[in-house]
Design an enzyme around this catalytic site. Structure first.
Site, PDB file in Angstrom:
ATOM      1  N   GLY A   9      -4.588  -9.851   8.651  1.00  0.00           N
ATOM      2  CA  GLY A   9      -4.731  -8.647   7.431  1.00  0.00           C
ATOM      3  C   GLY A   9      -6.141  -7.412   8.981  1.00  0.00           C
ATOM      4  N   HIS A  64       2.229   6.038   9.425  1.00  0.00           N
ATOM      5  CA  HIS A  64       1.709   6.617   8.084  1.00  0.00           C
ATOM      6  C   HIS A  64       0.039   6.353   7.849  1.00  0.00           C
ATOM      7  CE1 HIS A  64       0.812   4.318   3.963  1.00  0.00           C
ATOM      8  NE2 HIS A  64       1.522   5.383   3.947  1.00  0.00           N
ATOM      9  N   ASP A  65      -1.014   7.245   6.919  1.00  0.00           N
ATOM     10  CA  ASP A  65      -2.268   6.775   6.933  1.00  0.00           C
ATOM     11  C   ASP A  65      -2.276   8.167   7.409  1.00  0.00           C
ATOM     12  OD1 ASP A  65      -2.181   4.843   4.534  1.00  0.00           O
ATOM     13  OD2 ASP A  65      -1.258   3.856   6.330  1.00  0.00           O
ATOM     14  N   PHE A 117       0.735  -1.441   0.062  1.00  0.00           N
ATOM     15  CA  PHE A 117       0.212   0.038  -0.633  1.00  0.00           C
ATOM     16  C   PHE A 117       1.241   1.041  -0.212  1.00  0.00           C
ATOM     17  CE2 PHE A 117      -2.852  -3.309   1.205  1.00  0.00           C
ATOM     18  CZ  PHE A 117      -4.056  -3.607   0.700  1.00  0.00           C
ATOM     19  N   SER A 155       0.350  -6.734  18.026  1.00  0.00           N
ATOM     20  CA  SER A 155       0.959  -5.639  18.126  1.00  0.00           C
ATOM     21  C   SER A 155       1.826  -5.899  19.600  1.00  0.00           C
ATOM     22  CB  SER A 155       1.058  -4.396  17.505  1.00  0.00           C
ATOM     23  OG  SER A 155       1.854  -3.200  17.841  1.00  0.00           O
ATOM     24  N   ASP A 180       3.735  -8.179  12.698  1.00  0.00           N
ATOM     25  CA  ASP A 180       1.696  -8.283  12.003  1.00  0.00           C
ATOM     26  C   ASP A 180       1.589  -9.757  12.453  1.00  0.00           C
ATOM     27  OD1 ASP A 180      -0.142  -8.306   9.791  1.00  0.00           O
ATOM     28  OD2 ASP A 180       0.876  -6.761   8.593  1.00  0.00           O
ATOM     29  N   ASP A 220       2.403   1.287  10.553  1.00  0.00           N
ATOM     30  CA  ASP A 220       1.503   1.125   9.532  1.00  0.00           C
ATOM     31  C   ASP A 220       0.575   0.153   9.730  1.00  0.00           C
ATOM     32  OD1 ASP A 220       0.778   2.108   7.003  1.00  0.00           O
ATOM     33  OD2 ASP A 220       2.148   0.346   6.140  1.00  0.00           O
ATOM     34  N   HIS A 225      -6.506   0.040  11.355  1.00  0.00           N
ATOM     35  CA  HIS A 225      -6.850   2.244  11.251  1.00  0.00           C
ATOM     36  C   HIS A 225      -7.311   2.387  12.495  1.00  0.00           C
ATOM     37  CE1 HIS A 225      -4.088   2.494   7.115  1.00  0.00           C
ATOM     38  NE2 HIS A 225      -3.790   2.340   7.982  1.00  0.00           N
ATOM     39  N   GLY A 239       2.989  -3.698  11.142  1.00  0.00           N
ATOM     40  CA  GLY A 239       2.224  -3.704   9.496  1.00  0.00           C
ATOM     41  C   GLY A 239       2.936  -4.242   8.860  1.00  0.00           C
TER      42      GLY A 239
HETATM   43  N1  SAH Z   1       2.875  -1.767   5.531  1.00  0.00           N
HETATM   44  C1  SAH Z   1       2.343  -2.751   4.151  1.00  0.00           C
HETATM   45  C2  SAH Z   1       0.856  -2.559   4.444  1.00  0.00           C
HETATM   46  C3  SAH Z   1       0.909  -2.636   6.125  1.00  0.00           C
HETATM   47  S1  SAH Z   1      -1.199  -2.701   5.471  1.00  0.00           S
HETATM   48  C4  SAH Z   1       2.768  -1.961   2.971  1.00  0.00           C
HETATM   49  O1  SAH Z   1       3.968  -1.148   2.869  1.00  0.00           O
HETATM   50  O2  SAH Z   1       2.225  -2.777   2.501  1.00  0.00           O
HETATM   51  C5  SAH Z   1      -1.668  -3.077   7.683  1.00  0.00           C
HETATM   52  C6  SAH Z   1      -1.319  -5.063   8.277  1.00  0.00           C
HETATM   53  O3  SAH Z   1      -1.473  -4.574   9.698  1.00  0.00           O
HETATM   54  C7  SAH Z   1      -2.197  -5.942   7.961  1.00  0.00           C
HETATM   55  O4  SAH Z   1      -1.080  -6.795   7.728  1.00  0.00           O
HETATM   56  C8  SAH Z   1      -2.899  -6.523   9.467  1.00  0.00           C
HETATM   57  O5  SAH Z   1      -2.253  -7.843   9.268  1.00  0.00           O
HETATM   58  C9  SAH Z   1      -1.873  -5.331  10.047  1.00  0.00           C
HETATM   59  N2  SAH Z   1      -2.274  -5.043  11.673  1.00  0.00           N
HETATM   60  C10 SAH Z   1      -3.733  -4.723  11.917  1.00  0.00           C
HETATM   61  N3  SAH Z   1      -3.573  -4.906  13.243  1.00  0.00           N
HETATM   62  C11 SAH Z   1      -2.652  -5.222  13.841  1.00  0.00           C
HETATM   63  C12 SAH Z   1      -2.425  -5.268  15.013  1.00  0.00           C
HETATM   64  N4  SAH Z   1      -3.018  -5.052  16.367  1.00  0.00           N
HETATM   65  N5  SAH Z   1      -1.023  -6.328  15.366  1.00  0.00           N
HETATM   66  C13 SAH Z   1      -0.268  -6.811  14.173  1.00  0.00           C
HETATM   67  N6  SAH Z   1      -0.765  -6.975  13.183  1.00  0.00           N
HETATM   68  C14 SAH Z   1      -1.770  -5.170  12.890  1.00  0.00           C
HETATM   69 MG    MG Z   2      -0.245   1.785   5.217  1.00  0.00          MG
END
Ligand code: SAH
Ligand code: MG
Length: 216
Positions: free
Chosen positions: A75, A169-170, A19, A124, A71, A141, A144, A46
């Site tokens: 997802g 990010h975001d 992303f 996390s 991660d 990242d 959200h 992430g």
């Molecule tokens: N950095 C990546 C995008 C990350 S998307 C890139 O450059 O493309 C967000 C990710 O965060 C997803 O894979 C999701 O599984 C993970 N995620 C969301 N909540 C989480 C949590 N509480 N603990 C661990 N991973 C998490």
């Molecule tokens: Mg992002």
């Protein structure tokens, strides 16, 4: 001049599923190279399929430190079947749940960066609760929602060393621009309001802050 990735690293980043747009990736890379000078690990929350991890890993390699990426690989909310950011290829057909770990491992292998990354598979906040090593950089990242982004901040920001960088990010200050909610923006505001972090740069939705005080 900010540090820029070599063409083969940029190509591996661009080839990876994920992303992060290129111009934000370049800002991430420059920040990671700068933070690497502290000689401390660089951590990402992430991983997804390893797109941003490629850049962190190459910066870690250059600095002789390790990149850690966290991660659960199941997802985020908006990546689940039926949602806008879902990719059917990320579903494990045997169990019917997302599993981005195999794709992540291929991304890192193809980039030749496996030796510079420790991938932690888990939630996390659970990983953060076990963490005890100061970090040169934390890149948030992950999820959200306010629950997830807030927990990422609370769990990881305290581990950013003095002079180290916190990247978020975001971050979308305008509600009209947000795609997956403004929780990352609220985390960014919390970091500034804590008095522990000072803004260094903004590249679209990527914010780079530096620890200039205690706490978080
Ligand atoms: N950095 C990546 C995008 C990350 S998307 C890139 O450059 O493309 C967000 C990710 O965060 C997803 O894979 C999701 O599984 C993970 N995620 C969301 N909540 C989480 C949590 N509480 N603990 C661990 N991973 C998490
Ligand atoms: Mg992002």
């Amino acid at each position: 001049m900010p540090a820029a990735p070599k063409p083969e690293i940029l190509a591996a980043f661009e080839a990876a599923k994920g992303f992060m747009p290129v111009h934000e990736g370049l800002a991430l890379y420059a920040a990671a190279v700068e933070a690497g000078a502290l000689g401390l690990p660089l951590l990402e929350v992430g991983t997804y399929c390893g797109r941003s991890t490629v850049l962190l890993a190459d910066a870690a390699r250059a600095a002789g430190v390790t990149a850690i990426t966290v991660d659960h690989h199941r997802g985020s909310e908006e990546q689940q079947p039926g949602w806008d950011y879902h990719d059917p290829q990320t579903v494990d057909p045997e169990i019917g749940l997302m599993d981005t770990l195999p794709t992540f491992r291929r991304t890192l292998h193809k980039a030749g960066l496996e030796d510079h990354v420790v991938a932690v598979v888990g939630r996390s906040p659970q990983v953060a609760a076990l963490w005890g090593t100061p970090l040169g950089l934390v890149f948030i990242d992950g999820g959200h929602t306010d629950e997830h982004a807030g927990a990422d901040y609370e769990g990881w920001a305290p581990h950013v060393a003095e002079g180290g960088l916190l990247l978020i990010h975001d971050v979308f200050p305008e509600p009209a621009d947000e795609f997956t909610g403004q929780a990352p923006y609220r985390v960014y505001l919390r970091a500034l309001e804590s008095g522990a972090f000072t803004e260094v740069s903004a590249t679209d939705s990527l914010r780079v802050l530096r620890r200039t005080g205690a706490g978080s």
